[in-house]
Enzyme design. Structure first.
Site, PDB file in Angstrom:
ATOM      1  N   SER A 219      52.158   7.953   7.936  1.00  0.00           N
ATOM      2  CA  SER A 219      50.852   8.017   8.583  1.00  0.00           C
ATOM      3  C   SER A 219      50.991   8.345  10.049  1.00  0.00           C
ATOM      4  CB  SER A 219      50.126   6.667   8.440  1.00  0.00           C
ATOM      5  OG  SER A 219      49.915   6.341   7.085  1.00  0.00           O
ATOM      6  N   SER A 257      49.873   9.974   2.826  1.00  0.00           N
ATOM      7  CA  SER A 257      49.774   9.854   4.277  1.00  0.00           C
ATOM      8  C   SER A 257      48.376   9.394   4.685  1.00  0.00           C
ATOM      9  CB  SER A 257      50.087  11.201   4.957  1.00  0.00           C
ATOM     10  OG  SER A 257      49.106  12.163   4.627  1.00  0.00           O
ATOM     11  N   ASP A 259      46.151  10.088   7.883  1.00  0.00           N
ATOM     12  CA  ASP A 259      46.138  10.948   9.063  1.00  0.00           C
ATOM     13  C   ASP A 259      44.772  10.841   9.738  1.00  0.00           C
ATOM     14  OD1 ASP A 259      48.672  11.875   8.138  1.00  0.00           O
ATOM     15  OD2 ASP A 259      47.635  13.282   6.817  1.00  0.00           O
TER      16      ASP A 259
END
Length: 325
Positions: A219, A257, A259
């Protein structure tokens, strides 16, 4: 440790501010609490303040952009609804988000002028530092998280394995906190990142070969500050462009992830911006985000810690680039 420009690498066309940091934007302050204890604690918190006054009483325009929402970003819905930042921003580890909200609550409620406040929107971003940190332990504590807010100052910003970047990992290397800034069209734009993601690393467009490992998941939180008087819609567009800098580093942008990019203006009253001015700010956000990520990697120290997922010791090395100077 050297920053990217100390090694002779330049990113983009716009000049940097004097500190090449988010604090080049007047009034913006950053504070860290770094916790490195024994063999298992490698974590911390980073606070970003939009101005030195009472943010709840003197709010600032802000917006959040989400590229992949595999994460926990407290305050997201009110940011989307009202387009205002009314508290400090805290970055920390995944399991500390609730404590960070409480730390912000206590800070805001204790400020003079807020004696009758009964609701507020604490803004907290996170990444998971469990490969070097015993994340199941209740650290940082509420008091430690609040200390990051109290420590916020203007001036140079510590980078690498500090604050919320203490235990983070990026591209299979030691990640961390990074920052950069740009001067564009009479305005200042600054970026701070908490880098903890994967991919195949590129530096100024060139692939970095022979890395020991390439992560995929992970992340990042990107915080963009500017003194350009943008409204929430313009700031959302600006925040979205920061992901261009993330992509330029070779990020995988994977399923696993989280983001996030948050952008705010230090100006209380938005003004109309010409298309050319907006385009220049968008490009500056891409450049500063890319450089901030690379600064996080070059400024980090090698670190050994405790992998909470495996119950074993783990170690990650910092990025070592050859000097171009």
């Amino acid at each position: 440790m050297p920053r990217l420009r100390d090694l002779g690498y330049g990113i983009g066309q716009y000049p940097t501010g004097p500190l090449n940091a988010i604090t080049d934007v007047a009034g913006v302050a950053v504070g860290h609490v770094t916790l490195i204890e024994g063999a298992r604690t490698r974590t911390g918190a980073t606070a970003i303040l939009a101005h030195p006054g009472n943010l709840f009483q003197d709010k600032r325009p802000a917006a959040l952009a989400v590229l992949n929402g595999f994460g926990k970003f407290a305050g997201a819905t009110q940011l989307a609804e009202l387009g205002q930042l009314e508290t400090p921003i805290l970055l920390t580890n995944t399991l500390a988000v609730g404590r960070a909200v409480e730390a912000i609550n206590r800070h805001v409620l204790d400020q003079p002028g807020n004696e009758r406040v009964t609701s507020l929107n604490a803004v907290v971003g996170e990444t998971n530092d469990s490969r070097l940190n015993d994340i199941r332990a209740a650290r940082p504590t509420v008091a430690e998280l609040r200390a990051a807010i109290d420590a916020a100052r203007g001036g140079p910003v510590a980078e690498g394995a500090v604050g919320a970047g203490t235990g983070t990992v990026a591209f299979g290397l030691k990640g961390g906190i990074g920052t950069a800034s740009r001067l564009v069209g009479g305005h200042v734009l600054g970026v701070l990142v908490q880098a903890n993601f994967g991919g195949h690393l590129r530096v100024d467009g060139v692939p970095v070969q022979n890395l020991a490992a390439h992560d995929a998941d992970g992340s990042i939180v990107i915080v963009v500050a500017t003194d350009a008087a943008l409204d929430a819609a313009g700031l959302r567009r600006l925040a979205t462009r920061a992901f261009g800098g993330l992509a330029r580093t070779g990020a995988a942008l994977s399923h696993g992830s989280g983001d996030y990019a948050l952008a705010f203006s230090t100006q209380a009253r938005p003004e109309a911006q010409a298309p050319a001015q907006l385009s220049a700010l968008f490009e500056a956000a891409i450049e500063a985000s890319e450089e901030a990520i690379l600064n996080a990697l070059t400024m980090a120290e090698n670190m050994a810690g405790y992998d909470a997922g495996t119950g074993q010791a783990s170690r990650f090395a910092a990025l070592r680039l050859p000097s171009k100077t």
